[in-house]
Enzyme design. Structure first.
Site, PDB file in Angstrom:
ATOM      1  N   CYS A  67      59.157  91.500  61.862  1.00  0.00           N
ATOM      2  CA  CYS A  67      58.052  90.605  61.477  1.00  0.00           C
ATOM      3  C   CYS A  67      57.422  91.076  60.176  1.00  0.00           C
ATOM      4  CB  CYS A  67      56.949  90.614  62.536  1.00  0.00           C
ATOM      5  SG  CYS A  67      57.505  90.274  64.195  1.00  0.00           S
ATOM      6  N   ASP A  68      56.833  90.129  59.481  1.00  0.00           N
ATOM      7  CA  ASP A  68      56.023  90.447  58.318  1.00  0.00           C
ATOM      8  C   ASP A  68      55.026  89.325  58.118  1.00  0.00           C
ATOM      9  OD1 ASP A  68      55.898  92.445  55.942  1.00  0.00           O
ATOM     10  OD2 ASP A  68      55.638  90.453  55.049  1.00  0.00           O
ATOM     11  N   THR A  69      53.790  89.679  57.796  1.00  0.00           N
ATOM     12  CA  THR A  69      52.738  88.692  57.583  1.00  0.00           C
ATOM     13  C   THR A  69      52.209  88.815  56.164  1.00  0.00           C
ATOM     14  OG1 THR A  69      52.096  88.762  59.916  1.00  0.00           O
ATOM     15  CG2 THR A  69      50.479  87.868  58.380  1.00  0.00           C
TER      16      THR A  69
END
Length: 184
Positions: A67-69
């Site tokens: 994941c990456d935001t």
């Protein structure tokens, strides 16, 4: 076994809404993006990079979630602030405006790979210098993209949201749950 390729305490907590049966193996990758990747695709690209790294580093028999935001304003991706001046700059940029929060996710197993993004919009109240300074003096801004955490005192800065709240925190829980079902 499900492996979460992130050491984020928020992502760990949110993944527990889906399952308690997972382990954490943070991806040790440089968070750089190739120059030909479109701006709003950065989180998905980085999620794929993280998931692939952990998958290839001893977890090829598992289901790996990367994941990456990113927080996006004024055609820029705002990462984690380097220091208080950087946090101040970002918060002033977000003050009184709507910005996008995009979380990219990638799920990899031996059988398949799925990468996707969720987009939410956040509108900040116009912030006074005093509000910005008070928030900067908490420990919150320094480990969060865009210099704020909606799940903490950063909630006091937010006028409204459009989209998935959990996506803004860092994990689009409902969408991730649906995509994980494809791997069962």
């Amino acid at each position: 076994m499900i492996i979460l390729a992130s050491n984020s305490p928020r992502r760990k907590e949110l993944l527990r809404l889906i399952t308690d049966d997972f382990r954490v193996e943070p991806a040790q990758v440089e968070e750089t993006v190739e120059s030909d990747i479109p701006l709003f695709e950065y989180p998905k690209y980085l999620a794929r990079k993280k998931a692939n790294h952990v998958f290839q580093d001893g977890h090829s028999n598992d289901i790996v979630i990367g994941c990456d935001t990113g927080v996006f304003a004024d055609n820029m991706m705002l990462g984690k602030p380097k220091d208080s001046d950087d946090a101040r700059r970002m918060l002033k940029m977000l003050s009184g405006k709507i910005h996008k929060v995009i979380t990219g996710c990638c799920i990899i197993s031996k059988k398949k790979e799925v990468a996707f993004s969720q987009i939410s919009e956040v509108e900040f109240y116009p912030l006074t210098n005093s509000e910005i300074e008070n928030y900067i003096n908490t420990s919150e801004p320094y480990d969060k993209a865009g210099s704020y955490g909606i799940q903490g005192k950063g909630a006091l800065l937010v006028k409204q949201i459009c989209g998935d709240y959990f996506n803004i925190v860092g994990l689009p829980v409902a969408l991730l749950n649906r995509r994980l079902q494809e791997f069962c």
